[in-house]
Enzyme design. Structure first.
Site, PDB file in Angstrom:
ATOM      1  N   ASP A 150       0.742  -1.130  -0.039  1.00 45.03           N
ATOM      2  CA  ASP A 150       0.057  -0.050   0.101  1.00 45.03           C
ATOM      3  C   ASP A 150       0.806   1.234   0.093  1.00 45.03           C
ATOM      4  OD1 ASP A 150      -2.355  -1.519  -0.002  1.00 45.03           O
ATOM      5  OD2 ASP A 150      -2.518  -1.303   2.186  1.00 45.03           O
ATOM      6  N   LYS A 151       0.324   2.324  -0.321  1.00 50.40           N
ATOM      7  CA  LYS A 151       1.010   3.574  -0.602  1.00 50.40           C
ATOM      8  C   LYS A 151       1.596   3.995   0.794  1.00 50.40           C
ATOM      9  CE  LYS A 151       0.120   8.561  -1.095  1.00 50.40           C
ATOM     10  NZ  LYS A 151      -1.092   9.496  -1.674  1.00 50.40           N
TER      11      LYS A 151
END
Length: 369
Positions: A150-151
């Site tokens: 995930d970012k």
């Protein structure tokens, strides 16, 4: 020869605009033949960086400790979206955890998406061709992604030189042959202190002022007048299994080691928040099912972090891919153990909350028990 001097100036300006010890403080200028053949690009980059530096100088220096803390968090979460792809590639190059003829393993920074999308100015896939050329020269083919994070997640990320090798590693992830360990700081302490969360996960639309989608639990059982009753499984639900163990805790927070058996989207965040009622610190999406809003924290936790509730939205997600163990692959006959140290903000929060990082020897003893 004007372009190399311009590149040197660009990087020195950038270095002076970031705080000491930052990930992007570069002491050695670097230039490529491609940059030398495009002097106008380097000139525009230098002008942009000078303008950013002038803007920073105009900002008043905060006197309040809270304002300084907020400014530090804002700068930390935004700096990766404001750098040139060459600078980002150089930073990833400096943080390589492992490299051989098949794989390159990087330390993924916070706030950097793996793929592009709406509103994304820069992502890891954009700089893979540049990173490959920095490592193997200008004739090198682009590196390939083997999995994704995930970012907001930091830590171990595996890249491959050849597309075929990338597919092999992807298959290892898909068939659950890769052992993964994540560390997370949680709000509240999981009870019991070690166990397994085995609850399916499904994506649902949340009705409210802000209509949005979230992953949530889809349990196979429910309570009916004090009796546990099996219910029909949702056809869209995914099997999700997470093993967890508390490594350190206080009355209001914990450092938790997570070993996902499956790899469902946002699995760790959903299992901790909705399964154990212990959301990850800085998880502003899954701390509340009904709305998208900054995470609400207790007065004691806010005091330790040095922030009021109105500034809690600046707290980054404290989820870190701590370790991967890849099985033997290709010419490599032994499994590959990949460790990644904690990011600065994560360590800083641990100290503020009074949580202790276990020594490597202690972790091995816990695993043996």
């Amino acid at each position: 020869m004007a372009a190399p001097r311009c590149c040197t100036l660009c990087l020195r300006v950038l270095s002076s605009s970031l705080r000491p010890g930052s990930l992007f403080t570069l002491s050695k200028p670097f230039c490529s033949a491609a940059a030398a053949s495009r002097p106008l690009d380097a000139q525009r980059l230098a002008e942009r960086l000078r303008a950013q530096k002038r803007e920073l100088k105009k900002l008043p220096v905060p006197t309040s400790p809270v304002q300084r803390r907020v400014q530090e968090l804002v700068r930390f979460t935004q700096q990766l979206q404001r750098v040139h792809p060459n600078v980002l590639a150089k930073a990833l190059c400096r943080g390589i955890l492992h490299q051989d003829k098949d794989l390159v393993v990087i330390n993924k920074p916070y706030g950097l998406p793996v793929h592009g999308g709406p509103g994304v100015q820069l992502c890891i896939s954009d700089v893979l061709p540049i990173l490959a050329k920095m490592l193997h020269g200008h004739t090198a083919e682009s590196l390939h992604l083997c999995h994704r994070l995930d970012k907001e997640t930091t830590g171990v990320m595996v890249l491959a030189w050849e597309k075929e090798v990338a597919h092999q590693v992807q298959e290892l992830f898909r068939t659950r042959q890769v052992a993964k360990k994540y560390w997370a700081v949680t709000v509240r302490v999981p009870v019991p202190s070690a166990g397994v969360v085995d609850i399916p996960i499904v994506e649902k639309e949340v009705q409210g002022q802000q209509q949005h989608h979230k992953m949530t639990l889809s349990p196979s059982y429910r309570m009916d007048n004090g009796t546990m009753v099996k219910v029909r499984a949702n056809r869209n639900a995914h099997v999700a299994v997470t093993q967890y163990q508390v490594l350190s805790s206080t009355l209001s927070s914990a450092l938790v080691e997570l070993q996902p058996v499956t790899g469902i989207k946002h699995q760790l965040r959903v299992h901790l928040s909705f399964g154990l009622d212990c959301p990850i610190l800085g998880d502003h999406k899954y701390s509340d099912w009904n709305r998208l809003a900054p995470q609400k924290l207790s007065a004691g936790t806010l005091k330790k972090l040095g922030l009021p509730q109105s500034k809690a939205r600046y707290i980054p997600l404290h989820l870190h891919a701590r370790q991967l163990i890849l099985p033997a692959l290709g010419s490599r006959k032994e499994e590959l153990l990949l460790d990644c140290k904690l990011p600065h903000f994560f360590v800083h929060s641990l100290h503020r909350l009074g949580l202790e990082v276990p020594s490597p020897g202690q972790s091995r003893d816990d695993e043996a028990q």
